[in-house]
Design a protein around this motif. Structure first.
Motif, mmCIF file in Angstrom:
data_model
loop_
_atom_site.group_PDB
_atom_site.id
_atom_site.type_symbol
_atom_site.label_atom_id
_atom_site.label_comp_id
_atom_site.label_asym_id
_atom_site.label_seq_id
_atom_site.Cartn_x
_atom_site.Cartn_y
_atom_site.Cartn_z
ATOM 1 N N PRO A 78 4.337 -0.946 46.316
ATOM 2 C CA PRO A 78 3.484 -0.913 45.019
ATOM 3 C C PRO A 78 3.007 0.320 44.503
ATOM 4 N N GLU A 79 2.652 1.397 45.499
ATOM 5 C CA GLU A 79 2.186 2.412 44.717
ATOM 6 C C GLU A 79 3.367 3.358 44.254
ATOM 7 N N PHE A 80 4.461 3.190 44.677
ATOM 8 C CA PHE A 80 5.986 3.908 43.983
ATOM 9 C C PHE A 80 6.373 3.035 42.664
ATOM 10 N N ARG A 81 6.190 1.624 42.606
ATOM 11 C CA ARG A 81 6.874 0.774 41.764
ATOM 12 C C ARG A 81 6.161 0.982 40.620
ATOM 13 N N ARG A 82 4.947 1.470 40.653
ATOM 14 C CA ARG A 82 3.965 1.407 39.343
ATOM 15 C C ARG A 82 4.731 2.643 38.478
ATOM 16 N N PHE A 83 5.496 3.480 39.187
ATOM 17 C CA PHE A 83 6.005 4.743 38.207
ATOM 18 C C PHE A 83 7.451 4.397 37.796
ATOM 19 N N PHE A 84 8.106 2.992 38.363
ATOM 20 C CA PHE A 84 9.420 2.972 37.670
ATOM 21 C C PHE A 84 9.486 1.842 36.611
ATOM 22 N N ARG A 85 10.542 1.797 36.241
ATOM 23 C CA ARG A 85 10.655 0.705 35.176
ATOM 24 C C ARG A 85 10.813 -0.567 35.450
ATOM 25 N N GLU A 86 10.906 -0.744 37.003
ATOM 26 C CA GLU A 86 11.276 -2.021 37.612
ATOM 27 C C GLU A 86 9.830 -2.774 37.805
ATOM 28 N N TYR A 87 9.549 -3.852 37.198
ATOM 29 C CA TYR A 87 8.394 -4.601 37.268
ATOM 30 C C TYR A 87 8.215 -5.695 38.556
ATOM 31 N N ARG A 88 9.116 -5.646 39.144
ATOM 32 C CA ARG A 88 9.197 -6.806 40.164
ATOM 33 C C ARG A 88 9.642 -6.230 41.402
ATOM 34 N N GLU A 89 9.512 -6.918 42.601
ATOM 35 C CA GLU A 89 10.149 -6.618 43.869
ATOM 36 C C GLU A 89 11.566 -6.877 43.658
ATOM 37 N N LEU A 90 12.271 -5.966 44.369
ATOM 38 C CA LEU A 90 13.779 -6.043 44.308
ATOM 39 C C LEU A 90 14.216 -6.716 45.744
ATOM 40 N N ASN A 91 14.938 -7.797 45.554
ATOM 41 C CA ASN A 91 15.453 -8.298 46.895
ATOM 42 C C ASN A 91 16.884 -8.154 47.205
ATOM 43 N N SER A 92 17.251 -8.206 48.514
ATOM 44 C CA SER A 92 18.491 -7.475 48.831
ATOM 45 C C SER A 92 19.601 -7.833 48.010
ATOM 46 N N SER A 93 19.792 -8.806 47.192
ATOM 47 C CA SER A 93 20.650 -9.091 46.049
ATOM 48 C C SER A 93 20.751 -8.228 44.907
ATOM 49 N N ASN A 94 19.377 -8.121 44.485
ATOM 50 C CA ASN A 94 19.180 -7.051 43.269
ATOM 51 C C ASN A 94 19.717 -5.752 43.828
ATOM 52 N N GLN A 95 19.410 -5.256 45.026
ATOM 53 C CA GLN A 95 19.656 -3.924 45.451
ATOM 54 C C GLN A 95 21.335 -3.758 45.687
ATOM 55 N N ALA A 96 21.939 -4.789 46.060
ATOM 56 C CA ALA A 96 23.335 -4.864 46.394
ATOM 57 C C ALA A 96 24.051 -4.913 45.045
ATOM 58 N N GLU A 97 23.377 -5.578 43.989
ATOM 59 C CA GLU A 97 24.060 -5.654 42.425
ATOM 60 C C GLU A 97 24.034 -4.295 41.909
ATOM 61 N N TRP A 98 22.680 -3.500 42.144
ATOM 62 C CA TRP A 98 22.664 -2.229 41.368
ATOM 63 C C TRP A 98 23.665 -1.369 42.013
ATOM 64 N N PHE A 99 23.756 -1.332 43.445
ATOM 65 C CA PHE A 99 24.763 -0.324 44.153
ATOM 66 C C PHE A 99 26.041 -0.697 43.419
ATOM 67 N N GLU A 100 26.670 -1.840 43.538
ATOM 68 C CA GLU A 100 27.716 -2.413 42.809
ATOM 69 C C GLU A 100 28.083 -1.969 41.618
ATOM 70 N N LYS A 101 27.178 -2.407 40.735
ATOM 71 C CA LYS A 101 27.648 -2.231 39.307
ATOM 72 C C LYS A 101 27.310 -0.607 38.802
ATOM 73 N N THR A 102 26.044 -0.273 39.296
ATOM 74 C CA THR A 102 25.492 1.038 38.556
ATOM 75 C C THR A 102 26.195 2.423 39.408
ATOM 76 N N VAL A 103 25.729 2.359 40.827
ATOM 77 C CA VAL A 103 26.108 3.389 41.738
ATOM 78 C C VAL A 103 27.545 3.475 41.954
ATOM 79 N N LEU A 104 28.406 2.373 41.814
ATOM 80 C CA LEU A 104 29.805 2.525 42.090
ATOM 81 C C LEU A 104 30.697 2.566 41.009
ATOM 82 N N LYS A 105 30.300 1.786 39.845
ATOM 83 C CA LYS A 105 31.094 1.487 38.729
ATOM 84 C C LYS A 105 30.705 2.004 37.461
#
Length: 173
Positions: free
Chosen positions: A27-54
């Motif tokens: 929470p002390e980091f997330r307040r500075f990010f555009r992400e308003y909710r907790e990320l689950n492992s599916s969110n993180q995997a999707e970010w990696f696949e769609k954003t980081v890799l592609k």
């Protein structure tokens, strides 16, 4: 790996995702990010696949401490506009809950600036942060970014509206 004095920037690997997710969910980091909710492992995997890799308009890096080779944070250039040669500059240090410090963050930022200007040929790096993000304001002042302006009441957090501050750095060749 792109190397500075204290850190190196390298490709983000699948093995990094759990650690990065845990930092982004603090929470002390997330307040500075555009992400308003907790990320689950599916969110993180999707970010990696769609954003980081592609996504060819995003270049993300893992930040590694050179002395230990430990993952300590992440940074990147996002929303790259190849025609107008500009990109959104993003950075945080997860190690020891630092978020932004004067050693690792400054070193990683300088590497990323050089990469963006010298390797990618970008003309302008910019960042939108919230007015309560004093550590990033100090970082941007230390590394030469200028405050371009403010958008009022853009972010609802902790029971009140906050302004967005826009910073940029121009490559003057």
């Amino acid at each position: 790996m792109l190397k500075g004095n204290y850190v190196g920037l390298r490709a983000i690997e699948k093995e990094d995702l759990n650690r990065l997710q845990s930092w982004r969910n603090q929470p002390e980091f997330r307040r500075f990010f555009r992400e308003y909710r907790e990320l689950n492992s599916s969110n993180q995997a999707e970010w990696f696949e769609k954003t980081v890799l592609k996504d060819r308009n995003t270049v993300m890096f893992a930040i590694e401490e050179l002395a230990t080779r430990d993952l300590i944070g992440a940074c990147g250039l996002c929303y790259i506009d190849w025609i107008n040669r500009n990109a959104d500059f993003s950075i945080y240090i997860g190690k020891d809950n630092l978020y932004i410090d004067e050693i690792y963050a400054d070193d990683a930022a300088k590497i990323m600036i050089s990469y963006g200007f010298d390797e990618l040929g970008l003309h302008r790096l910019w960042s939108e942060i919230y007015e309560f993000d004093e550590l990033k304001q100090m970082l941007f002042n230390r590394i030469g970014f200028q405050l371009d302006g403010r958008h009022r009441h853009t972010h609802w957090s902790e029971g009140k509206w906050s302004d967005s501050l826009f910073y940029s750095l121009i490559n003057n060749y």
